[in-house]
Design a protein around this motif. Structure first.
Motif, PDB file in Angstrom:
ATOM      1  N   ALA A  86       8.979  18.596   4.454  1.00 36.12           N
ATOM      2  CA  ALA A  86      10.362  19.009   4.677  1.00 36.12           C
ATOM      3  C   ALA A  86      10.942  19.692   3.439  1.00 36.12           C
ATOM      4  N   VAL A  87      10.077  20.208   2.581  1.00 39.37           N
ATOM      5  CA  VAL A  87      10.519  20.925   1.392  1.00 39.37           C
ATOM      6  C   VAL A  87      11.135  22.256   1.827  1.00 39.37           C
ATOM      7  N   SER A  88      12.298  22.578   1.266  1.00 38.19           N
ATOM      8  CA  SER A  88      12.993  23.830   1.577  1.00 38.19           C
ATOM      9  C   SER A  88      12.654  24.888   0.539  1.00 38.19           C
TER      10      SER A  88
ATOM     11  N   GLY B 218       1.348   5.080   5.393  1.00 37.25           N
ATOM     12  CA  GLY B 218       0.404   6.109   4.961  1.00 37.25           C
ATOM     13  C   GLY B 218       0.842   7.535   5.233  1.00 37.25           C
ATOM     14  N   GLU B 219       1.973   7.710   5.897  1.00 36.98           N
ATOM     15  CA  GLU B 219       2.504   9.048   6.186  1.00 36.98           C
ATOM     16  C   GLU B 219       3.510   9.427   5.102  1.00 36.98           C
ATOM     17  N   VAL B 220       3.342  10.605   4.518  1.00 33.12           N
ATOM     18  CA  VAL B 220       4.210  11.059   3.435  1.00 33.12           C
ATOM     19  C   VAL B 220       5.267  12.015   3.975  1.00 33.12           C
ATOM     20  N   GLN B 221       6.499  11.808   3.537  1.00 32.21           N
ATOM     21  CA  GLN B 221       7.607  12.727   3.843  1.00 32.21           C
ATOM     22  C   GLN B 221       7.994  13.379   2.521  1.00 32.21           C
ATOM     23  N   LEU B 222       7.719  14.669   2.380  1.00 35.72           N
ATOM     24  CA  LEU B 222       8.078  15.414   1.166  1.00 35.72           C
ATOM     25  C   LEU B 222       9.438  16.066   1.357  1.00 35.72           C
ATOM     26  N   GLN B 223      10.281  15.994   0.316  1.00 32.26           N
ATOM     27  CA  GLN B 223      11.603  16.623   0.357  1.00 32.26           C
ATOM     28  C   GLN B 223      11.907  17.259  -0.990  1.00 32.26           C
ATOM     29  N   GLY B 224      12.771  18.231  -0.965  1.00 29.66           N
ATOM     30  CA  GLY B 224      13.200  18.911  -2.176  1.00 29.66           C
ATOM     31  C   GLY B 224      13.319  20.400  -1.928  1.00 29.66           C
ATOM     32  N   ILE B 225      13.463  21.131  -3.021  1.00 23.40           N
ATOM     33  CA  ILE B 225      13.629  22.582  -2.928  1.00 23.40           C
ATOM     34  C   ILE B 225      12.710  23.245  -3.944  1.00 23.40           C
ATOM     35  N   VAL B 226      11.975  24.258  -3.506  1.00 23.88           N
ATOM     36  CA  VAL B 226      11.126  25.068  -4.374  1.00 23.88           C
ATOM     37  C   VAL B 226      11.522  26.533  -4.210  1.00 23.88           C
TER      38      VAL B 226
ATOM     39  N   LEU C 225      -1.739  19.187  -2.345  1.00 24.90           N
ATOM     40  CA  LEU C 225      -2.021  18.185  -3.378  1.00 24.90           C
ATOM     41  C   LEU C 225      -1.934  16.770  -2.817  1.00 24.90           C
ATOM     42  N   VAL C 226      -0.867  16.507  -2.086  1.00 24.54           N
ATOM     43  CA  VAL C 226      -0.629  15.164  -1.553  1.00 24.54           C
ATOM     44  C   VAL C 226      -1.719  14.766  -0.562  1.00 24.54           C
ATOM     45  N   ARG C 227      -2.188  15.705   0.243  1.00 23.93           N
ATOM     46  CA  ARG C 227      -3.238  15.411   1.236  1.00 23.93           C
ATOM     47  C   ARG C 227      -4.534  14.942   0.572  1.00 23.93           C
ATOM     48  N   GLN C 228      -4.745  15.276  -0.694  1.00 29.29           N
ATOM     49  CA  GLN C 228      -5.979  14.921  -1.390  1.00 29.29           C
ATOM     50  C   GLN C 228      -6.008  13.465  -1.855  1.00 29.29           C
ATOM     51  N   ILE C 229      -4.889  12.776  -1.803  1.00 30.05           N
ATOM     52  CA  ILE C 229      -4.836  11.385  -2.253  1.00 30.05           C
ATOM     53  C   ILE C 229      -5.478  10.496  -1.188  1.00 30.05           C
ATOM     54  N   PRO C 230      -6.473   9.705  -1.578  1.00 26.35           N
ATOM     55  CA  PRO C 230      -7.105   8.802  -0.604  1.00 26.35           C
ATOM     56  C   PRO C 230      -6.073   7.830  -0.035  1.00 26.35           C
ATOM     57  N   GLY C 231      -6.112   7.640   1.282  1.00 24.18           N
ATOM     58  CA  GLY C 231      -5.189   6.723   1.937  1.00 24.18           C
ATOM     59  C   GLY C 231      -4.023   7.413   2.612  1.00 24.18           C
ATOM     60  N   ILE C 232      -3.815   8.696   2.302  1.00 19.80           N
ATOM     61  CA  ILE C 232      -2.732   9.443   2.945  1.00 19.80           C
ATOM     62  C   ILE C 232      -3.211   9.854   4.335  1.00 19.80           C
ATOM     63  N   LYS C 233      -2.447   9.480   5.342  1.00 21.77           N
ATOM     64  CA  LYS C 233      -2.819   9.770   6.733  1.00 21.77           C
ATOM     65  C   LYS C 233      -2.237  11.088   7.224  1.00 21.77           C
ATOM     66  N   GLY C 234      -1.124  11.515   6.641  1.00 19.74           N
ATOM     67  CA  GLY C 234      -0.489  12.755   7.070  1.00 19.74           C
ATOM     68  C   GLY C 234       0.654  13.118   6.138  1.00 19.74           C
ATOM     69  N   VAL C 235       1.084  14.373   6.213  1.00 24.04           N
ATOM     70  CA  VAL C 235       2.173  14.855   5.364  1.00 24.04           C
ATOM     71  C   VAL C 235       3.178  15.613   6.224  1.00 24.04           C
ATOM     72  N   ALA C 236       4.433  15.169   6.189  1.00 19.88           N
ATOM     73  CA  ALA C 236       5.525  15.896   6.819  1.00 19.88           C
ATOM     74  C   ALA C 236       6.226  16.656   5.698  1.00 19.88           C
TER      75      ALA C 236
ATOM     76  N   ARG D 130       0.841  -1.196   0.000  1.00 25.78           N
ATOM     77  CA  ARG D 130       0.000   0.000   0.000  1.00 25.78           C
ATOM     78  C   ARG D 130       0.880   1.252   0.000  1.00 25.78           C
ATOM     79  N   ASP D 131       1.937   1.254   0.813  1.00 29.58           N
ATOM     80  CA  ASP D 131       2.856   2.397   0.845  1.00 29.58           C
ATOM     81  C   ASP D 131       3.535   2.592  -0.508  1.00 29.58           C
ATOM     82  N   ASN D 132       3.941   1.512  -1.147  1.00 29.79           N
ATOM     83  CA  ASN D 132       4.566   1.605  -2.475  1.00 29.79           C
ATOM     84  C   ASN D 132       3.596   2.195  -3.494  1.00 29.79           C
ATOM     85  N   GLU D 133       2.345   1.767  -3.435  1.00 28.07           N
ATOM     86  CA  GLU D 133       1.330   2.290  -4.347  1.00 28.07           C
ATOM     87  C   GLU D 133       1.096   3.784  -4.095  1.00 28.07           C
ATOM     88  N   LEU D 134       0.967   4.161  -2.822  1.00 30.30           N
ATOM     89  CA  LEU D 134       0.787   5.580  -2.473  1.00 30.30           C
ATOM     90  C   LEU D 134       1.995   6.404  -2.906  1.00 30.30           C
ATOM     91  N   ARG D 135       3.200   5.885  -2.708  1.00 31.82           N
ATOM     92  CA  ARG D 135       4.422   6.589  -3.111  1.00 31.82           C
ATOM     93  C   ARG D 135       4.385   6.907  -4.603  1.00 31.82           C
TER      94      ARG D 135
END
Length: 168
Positions: free
Chosen positions: A69-71, A36-44, A56-67, A6-11
Protein backbone atom coordinates in the motif's frame (compact mmCIF):
# COMPACT_ATOMS: atom_id res chain seq x y z
CA UNK A 1 6.65 -19.94 18.95
CA UNK A 2 3.09 -18.66 18.69
CA UNK A 3 1.79 -16.60 15.77
CA UNK A 4 1.87 -13.30 17.67
CA UNK A 5 5.55 -13.68 18.62
CA UNK A 6 6.42 -14.87 15.10
CA UNK A 7 4.62 -11.85 13.61
CA UNK A 8 6.47 -9.51 15.98
CA UNK A 9 9.79 -11.06 14.98
CA UNK A 10 8.95 -10.79 11.26
CA UNK A 11 7.81 -7.16 11.74
CA UNK A 12 11.19 -6.28 13.25
CA UNK A 13 13.03 -8.05 10.40
CA UNK A 14 10.96 -6.20 7.79
CA UNK A 15 11.42 -2.80 9.41
CA UNK A 16 15.14 -3.39 9.87
CA UNK A 17 15.55 -4.46 6.24
CA UNK A 18 13.72 -1.37 4.98
CA UNK A 19 15.70 0.97 7.27
CA UNK A 20 19.03 -0.53 6.16
CA UNK A 21 18.35 -0.45 2.42
CA UNK A 22 20.30 2.41 0.81
CA UNK A 23 17.47 3.23 -1.63
CA UNK A 24 14.59 3.06 0.86
CA UNK A 25 15.89 4.10 4.28
CA UNK A 26 15.06 7.78 3.82
CA UNK A 27 11.35 7.10 3.38
CA UNK A 28 10.46 5.78 6.87
CA UNK A 29 8.23 3.09 5.40
CA UNK A 30 5.99 1.31 7.87
CA UNK A 31 5.22 -2.40 7.96
CA UNK A 32 2.79 -4.48 9.95
CA UNK A 33 2.66 -8.28 10.01
CA UNK A 34 -0.41 -10.38 10.72
CA UNK A 35 -0.18 -14.17 10.39
CA UNK A 36 2.88 -13.82 8.14
CA UNK A 37 1.21 -11.32 5.80
CA UNK A 38 2.99 -7.96 5.50
CA UNK A 39 1.18 -4.66 4.96
CA UNK A 40 3.62 -2.03 3.64
CA UNK A 41 2.71 1.66 3.97
CA UNK A 42 4.40 4.97 3.32
CA UNK A 43 5.36 7.23 0.46
CA UNK A 44 8.21 6.90 -2.05
CA UNK A 45 9.19 8.93 -5.10
CA UNK A 46 9.06 6.28 -7.83
CA UNK A 47 7.28 3.09 -8.87
CA UNK A 48 10.71 1.40 -8.92
CA UNK A 49 11.16 2.12 -5.18
CA UNK A 50 7.66 0.85 -4.38
CA UNK A 51 8.36 -2.39 -6.24
CA UNK A 52 11.80 -2.73 -4.58
CA UNK A 53 10.28 -2.53 -1.09
CA UNK A 54 7.92 -5.42 -1.82
CA UNK A 55 10.66 -7.49 -3.50
CA UNK A 56 12.97 -7.11 -0.49
CA UNK A 57 10.27 -8.05 2.01
CA UNK A 58 9.24 -11.15 0.01
CA UNK A 59 12.79 -12.52 0.46
CA UNK A 60 12.43 -12.83 4.25
CA UNK A 61 11.79 -16.45 5.25
CA UNK A 62 8.36 -16.84 6.84
CA UNK A 63 6.66 -14.06 4.88
CA UNK A 64 3.53 -15.50 3.28
CA UNK A 65 2.50 -12.44 1.26
CA UNK A 66 2.92 -8.69 0.83
CA UNK A 67 0.15 -6.12 0.49
CA UNK A 68 1.96 -3.13 -0.98
CA UNK A 69 0.00 0.00 0.00
CA UNK A 70 3.00 2.28 -0.53
CA UNK A 71 2.02 5.48 -2.38
CA UNK A 72 4.05 7.31 -4.99
CA UNK A 73 4.57 11.01 -4.32
CA UNK A 74 3.98 13.43 -7.12
CA UNK A 75 5.29 16.52 -5.27
CA UNK A 76 2.39 18.65 -6.44
CA UNK A 77 0.82 18.76 -9.85
CA UNK A 78 2.75 16.78 -12.41
CA UNK A 79 1.20 16.80 -15.84
CA UNK A 80 1.21 14.01 -18.41
CA UNK A 81 3.64 16.18 -20.39
CA UNK A 82 6.08 16.29 -17.43
CA UNK A 83 5.81 12.54 -16.85
CA UNK A 84 6.29 11.80 -20.55
CA UNK A 85 9.39 13.99 -20.64
CA UNK A 86 10.91 12.33 -17.55
CA UNK A 87 10.14 8.82 -18.80
CA UNK A 88 11.71 9.52 -22.18
CA UNK A 89 14.82 10.89 -20.41
CA UNK A 90 15.04 7.63 -18.43
CA UNK A 91 14.58 5.59 -21.62
CA UNK A 92 17.35 7.57 -23.35
CA UNK A 93 19.78 6.75 -20.52
CA UNK A 94 18.77 3.10 -20.14
CA UNK A 95 21.22 0.51 -21.42
CA UNK A 96 19.48 -1.91 -23.74
CA UNK A 97 16.77 0.52 -24.86
CA UNK A 98 16.83 2.04 -28.34
CA UNK A 99 14.53 5.07 -28.68
CA UNK A 100 14.10 4.18 -32.35
CA UNK A 101 12.33 1.03 -31.11
CA UNK A 102 10.47 2.10 -27.96
CA UNK A 103 8.95 5.38 -26.84
CA UNK A 104 6.53 6.34 -24.09
CA UNK A 105 3.70 8.69 -23.28
CA UNK A 106 1.74 9.36 -20.11
CA UNK A 107 -2.03 9.08 -20.36
CA UNK A 108 -4.99 9.95 -18.21
CA UNK A 109 -3.29 12.28 -15.75
CA UNK A 110 -2.88 9.52 -13.16
CA UNK A 111 0.76 8.56 -13.74
CA UNK A 112 0.02 5.74 -16.16
CA UNK A 113 2.67 5.43 -18.86
CA UNK A 114 2.21 3.50 -22.10
CA UNK A 115 5.26 2.10 -23.87
CA UNK A 116 4.85 1.89 -27.65
CA UNK A 117 6.93 0.70 -30.54
CA UNK A 118 8.37 -2.51 -31.96
CA UNK A 119 11.41 -4.60 -31.11
CA UNK A 120 12.76 -8.09 -31.76
CA UNK A 121 14.08 -8.37 -28.18
CA UNK A 122 11.76 -9.01 -25.21
CA UNK A 123 14.64 -7.95 -22.91
CA UNK A 124 14.46 -4.47 -24.46
CA UNK A 125 10.82 -4.22 -23.40
CA UNK A 126 11.71 -5.19 -19.82
CA UNK A 127 14.61 -2.69 -19.80
CA UNK A 128 12.19 0.02 -20.98
CA UNK A 129 9.66 -0.92 -18.28
CA UNK A 130 12.41 -0.75 -15.64
CA UNK A 131 13.59 2.64 -16.91
CA UNK A 132 10.06 4.08 -17.06
CA UNK A 133 9.38 2.98 -13.48
CA UNK A 134 12.28 5.17 -12.29
CA UNK A 135 10.69 8.41 -13.51
CA UNK A 136 8.91 10.70 -11.04
CA UNK A 137 5.14 10.64 -11.20
CA UNK A 138 4.86 7.17 -12.75
CA UNK A 139 2.37 4.94 -10.94
CA UNK A 140 1.90 2.25 -13.59
CA UNK A 141 3.65 1.13 -16.77
CA UNK A 142 1.72 -0.58 -19.57
CA UNK A 143 3.46 -2.04 -22.60
CA UNK A 144 1.96 -1.95 -26.07
CA UNK A 145 5.34 -2.71 -27.65
CA UNK A 146 5.04 -5.27 -30.40
CA UNK A 147 7.61 -8.01 -30.90
CA UNK A 148 8.93 -9.05 -34.30
CA UNK A 149 8.78 -7.83 -37.84
CA UNK A 150 5.93 -5.57 -38.85
CA UNK A 151 3.35 -7.11 -41.14
CA UNK A 152 3.42 -5.38 -44.51
CA UNK A 153 0.38 -3.22 -45.17
CA UNK A 154 -1.88 -3.88 -48.13
CA UNK A 155 -0.43 -0.74 -49.68
CA UNK A 156 3.14 -2.10 -49.30
CA UNK A 157 2.09 -5.41 -50.87
CA UNK A 158 0.38 -3.59 -53.76
CA UNK A 159 3.44 -1.40 -54.42
CA UNK A 160 5.82 -4.34 -54.32
CA UNK A 161 3.64 -6.21 -56.83
CA UNK A 162 3.38 -3.15 -59.08
CA UNK A 163 7.16 -2.69 -58.93
CA UNK A 164 7.67 -6.38 -59.72
CA UNK A 165 5.34 -6.10 -62.71
CA UNK A 166 7.41 -3.24 -64.15
CA UNK A 167 10.63 -5.23 -63.84
CA UNK A 168 9.40 -8.13 -65.99
Amino acid sequence: MDNKNRDNELREQVRSLLEEDKDLRGYALNADVVEGEVQLQGIVDTLKEKERAAELVRQIPGIKGVANAVSISTDGAITDKNVTMEVNEELAMAPGVDLRHIGASAVGGSGTVVLKGRTDDPAEIEAAREAASKARGVTRVLSQVKIGEEEPSLEDIFHSQVNNDKEE
